[in-house]
Design a protein around this motif. Structure first.
Motif, PDB file in Angstrom:
ATOM      1  N   ILE A 155       0.641  -1.262   0.099  1.00 19.84           N
ATOM      2  CA  ILE A 155       0.027  -0.034  -0.079  1.00 19.84           C
ATOM      3  C   ILE A 155       0.831   1.207   0.124  1.00 19.84           C
ATOM      4  CG2 ILE A 155      -1.881   1.369   1.355  1.00 19.84           C
ATOM      5  CD1 ILE A 155      -2.815  -1.322  -0.312  1.00 19.84           C
ATOM      6  N   THR A 166      -6.345  -3.287  -9.869  1.00 19.59           N
ATOM      7  CA  THR A 166      -5.687  -2.829  -8.796  1.00 19.59           C
ATOM      8  C   THR A 166      -6.256  -1.558  -8.089  1.00 19.59           C
ATOM      9  OG1 THR A 166      -3.780  -3.898  -9.646  1.00 19.59           O
ATOM     10  CG2 THR A 166      -3.310  -2.206  -7.768  1.00 19.59           C
ATOM     11  N   LYS A 199      -9.192  -2.422  -6.418  1.00 19.94           N
ATOM     12  CA  LYS A 199      -9.088  -3.117  -4.906  1.00 19.94           C
ATOM     13  C   LYS A 199      -8.765  -1.884  -4.034  1.00 19.94           C
ATOM     14  CE  LYS A 199      -7.564  -7.742  -5.586  1.00 19.94           C
ATOM     15  NZ  LYS A 199      -6.480  -8.581  -5.654  1.00 19.94           N
ATOM     16  N   LEU A 200      -8.012  -0.791  -4.635  1.00 16.55           N
ATOM     17  CA  LEU A 200      -7.606   0.334  -3.572  1.00 16.55           C
ATOM     18  C   LEU A 200      -8.725   1.054  -3.236  1.00 16.55           C
ATOM     19  CD1 LEU A 200      -4.324   1.456  -5.485  1.00 16.55           C
ATOM     20  CD2 LEU A 200      -4.469   0.530  -3.144  1.00 16.55           C
ATOM     21  N   GLU A 234     -12.210  -0.229  -3.241  1.00 12.64           N
ATOM     22  CA  GLU A 234     -12.525  -1.251  -1.973  1.00 12.64           C
ATOM     23  C   GLU A 234     -12.356  -0.955  -0.751  1.00 12.64           C
ATOM     24  OE1 GLU A 234     -12.762  -5.012  -3.806  1.00 12.64           O
ATOM     25  OE2 GLU A 234     -14.897  -4.982  -4.668  1.00 12.64           O
ATOM     26  N   GLN A 235     -10.864  -1.024  -0.600  1.00  9.70           N
ATOM     27  CA  GLN A 235     -10.140  -1.054   0.589  1.00  9.70           C
ATOM     28  C   GLN A 235     -10.118   0.354   1.361  1.00  9.70           C
ATOM     29  OE1 GLN A 235      -6.322  -2.800  -0.260  1.00  9.70           O
ATOM     30  NE2 GLN A 235      -7.267  -4.753  -0.705  1.00  9.70           N
ATOM     31  N   GLY A 236     -10.505   1.331   0.769  1.00 10.91           N
ATOM     32  CA  GLY A 236     -10.925   2.832   1.154  1.00 10.91           C
ATOM     33  C   GLY A 236      -9.463   3.475   1.124  1.00 10.91           C
ATOM     34  N   PHE A 237      -8.679   3.139   0.466  1.00  5.57           N
ATOM     35  CA  PHE A 237      -7.497   4.059   0.121  1.00  5.57           C
ATOM     36  C   PHE A 237      -7.576   5.015  -0.818  1.00  5.57           C
ATOM     37  CE2 PHE A 237      -5.855  -0.105   1.924  1.00  5.57           C
ATOM     38  CZ  PHE A 237      -5.172   0.408   2.828  1.00  5.57           C
ATOM     39  N   TRP A 286      -6.003   9.774  -3.669  1.00  8.19           N
ATOM     40  CA  TRP A 286      -5.642   8.921  -2.410  1.00  8.19           C
ATOM     41  C   TRP A 286      -6.271   9.569  -1.131  1.00  8.19           C
ATOM     42  CZ3 TRP A 286      -3.140   4.449  -2.349  1.00  8.19           C
ATOM     43  CH2 TRP A 286      -2.853   3.876  -1.102  1.00  8.19           C
TER      44      TRP A 286
END
Length: 199
Positions: A4, A32, A35-36, A38-41, A52
């Motif tokens: 990350i 990718t 996913k970022l 989805e993961q809240g980044f 970001w």
């Protein structure tokens, strides 16, 4: 998938916001990116722009300057910056060239209000400032006051009056520069009538 921190460093190198073509240049694939998100980044700011999520920086100004790097902060946003207004504008007031694509302002976030300016007047009084740690393009005090004179009939009377009084009482005002801009922007007569009596 990279760590990350590596992705964060890539986003940081673009000022925290990347466009689709930047992502392609950095070989960050769609899956990718997804996913970022989805993961809240990462969050999608508007079509083709991804930011970001920095929990230590809640400032919208970063988004504004990345989305509209050519824009100049003006009117109520600049009045607030110089302390000539105590109201926080509901929208970011941005001066842009008349040739600027109007569709770029069709966004849900952040709230922006474009002011389309003839390109020959656009850079009169262009200056730089810092808001929440971010360098911004902003009109200097004298240009902002001239714009208030030009658009006084469209402004809230209380905001207009406070702006003029704020400028008159400002120890850092530059009257020769104000008069020079006033002549270029064709508001010299109004400036003399409304500010001359106080000087």
């Amino acid at each position: 998938m990279k760590q990350i921190n590596e992705y964060k460093m890539i986003f940081d190198s673009y000022g925290g916001m990347m466009r689709t073509r930047d992502l392609q240049n950095e070989k960050i694939l769609y899956r990718t990116l997804h996913k970022l998100i989805e993961q809240g980044f990462v969050e999608k700011v508007r079509y083709g722009y991804y930011r970001w999520i920095n929990l230590n920086d809640f400032s919208e100004v970063c988004v504004v300057i990345r989305l509209f790097p050519e824009a100049i902060l003006c009117m109520e946003t600049a009045l607030r910056y110089y302390g000539y207004s105590d109201r926080n504008p509901l929208k970011w007031h941005l001066a842009v060239s008349r040739d600027f694509s109007k569709s770029r302002f069709n966004i849900d976030y952040p709230f922006v209000k474009p002011h389309y300016v003839n390109s020959s007047y656009l850079e009169i009084g262009l200056s730089y400032g810092v808001i929440d740690g971010h360098k911004v393009r902003i009109y200097d005090k004298e240009r902002v006051i001239c714009d208030c004179m030009r658009f006084r009939n469209r402004m809230d009377k209380e905001i207009f009056n406070k702006a003029i009084l704020g400028y008159i009482n400002d120890q850092g005002k530059n009257i020769p520069r104000l008069m020079e801009y006033a002549e270029e922007l064709r508001v010299k007569k109004t400036v003399k009538e409304l500010i001359g009596v106080w000087l």
